[in-house]
Design a protein around this motif. Structure first.
Motif, short mmCIF file in Angstrom:
data_model
loop_
_atom_site.label_atom_id
_atom_site.label_comp_id
_atom_site.label_asym_id
_atom_site.label_seq_id
_atom_site.Cartn_x
_atom_site.Cartn_y
_atom_site.Cartn_z
N ALA A 16 1.83 4.74 11.01
CA ALA A 16 3.00 5.49 10.53
C ALA A 16 2.62 6.91 10.14
CB ALA A 16 3.65 4.77 9.35
N VAL A 17 1.51 7.07 9.44
CA VAL A 17 1.05 8.40 9.03
C VAL A 17 0.77 9.26 10.26
CG1 VAL A 17 -0.87 9.65 7.95
CG2 VAL A 17 0.20 7.72 6.76
N SER A 27 0.85 -1.19 0.00
CA SER A 27 0.00 0.00 0.00
C SER A 27 0.88 1.23 0.00
CB SER A 27 -0.90 0.02 1.24
OG SER A 27 -1.76 -1.08 1.24
N ILE A 28 0.31 2.35 -0.46
CA ILE A 28 1.03 3.61 -0.49
C ILE A 28 0.09 4.73 -0.11
CG2 ILE A 28 0.62 3.97 -2.95
CD1 ILE A 28 3.55 5.13 -3.04
N ALA A 29 0.64 5.71 0.60
CA ALA A 29 -0.12 6.90 0.96
C ALA A 29 0.78 8.12 0.78
CB ALA A 29 -0.60 6.82 2.40
N TYR A 30 0.17 9.24 0.49
CA TYR A 30 0.89 10.50 0.32
C TYR A 30 0.30 11.51 1.30
CZ TYR A 30 2.23 8.26 -4.05
OH TYR A 30 2.70 7.38 -4.98
N CYS A 84 -1.89 14.66 -2.13
CA CYS A 84 -2.10 13.87 -0.93
C CYS A 84 -3.18 12.82 -1.17
CB CYS A 84 -2.53 14.79 0.23
SG CYS A 84 -1.23 15.93 0.72
N SER A 85 -3.07 11.73 -0.42
CA SER A 85 -4.06 10.66 -0.51
C SER A 85 -5.36 11.11 0.15
CB SER A 85 -3.55 9.41 0.20
OG SER A 85 -2.37 8.94 -0.39
N GLU A 86 -6.47 10.71 -0.44
CA GLU A 86 -7.76 11.02 0.16
C GLU A 86 -8.06 10.08 1.32
OE1 GLU A 86 -11.00 11.64 -2.56
OE2 GLU A 86 -9.66 12.60 -4.01
N THR A 87 -7.61 8.84 1.21
CA THR A 87 -7.78 7.87 2.29
C THR A 87 -6.43 7.22 2.56
OG1 THR A 87 -8.38 6.10 0.77
CG2 THR A 87 -10.20 7.38 1.71
#
Length: 156
Positions: A44-45, A2-5, A33-36
């Motif tokens: 971590a976020v 998975s990846i998030a920004y 940026c990620s919405e979810t």
């Protein structure tokens, strides 16, 4: 995987991981940026956001960086540098048991896949200078000033 920004004061951070842990955190020059946020990245976020807000000094989420045995050894030693402290590349090499490995240590430091969390930004030149930082020296300076408010007066 998975990846998030997420937005940080230094740009967009990319967080990559899975149920085995976070394998990569890096900074991007631009992006959205990620919405979810995927469940396996949420801790971590949250901890990165707390760090930037000044409410966190260490990280305890599961990490799973990929690298050689030597790189892993260097990154493990980087985790021992306390918040608000710095160490020279030479002293880091000594802690790892081989003063002559300073270039290899610096190279492993530069390949650190977990930006901020494995605090490679806390490694400075023997003379106290800011040297080598994959995210740019301005980011290294910002991070050190964030962690050590007196840092700017002591070096510049």
């Amino acid at each position: 995987m998975s990846i998030a920004y997420i937005q940080t004061p230094l740009g967009i951070a990319s967080i990559v991981g899975d149920e085995h842990g976070i394998s990569e955190i890096s900074i991007l020059e631009e992006g959205n940026c990620s919405e979810t946020i995927p469940e396996e990245l949420l801790t971590a976020v949250t901890q990165l956001q707390e760090y930037f807000q000044g409410n966190r000094h260490d990280f305890d989420f599961k990490m799973n960086p990929k690298g050689t045995e030597f790189q892993q050894k260097v990154w493990k030693e980087l985790l021992q540098i306390p918040f608000g402290k710095t160490i020279s590349y030479l002293d880091l090499s000594k802690k790892l048991g081989d003063v002559k490995a300073i270039r290899a240590v610096a190279s492993a430091n530069g390949k650190n896949p977990l930006w901020i969390v494995v605090p490679c930004h806390r490694v400075i030149g023997t003379d106290g200078s800011l040297t080598g930082y994959a995210g740019g020296l301005w980011r290294k300076k910002w991070l050190l000033e964030h962690e050590i408010p007196s840092f700017q007066q002591s070096l510049f």
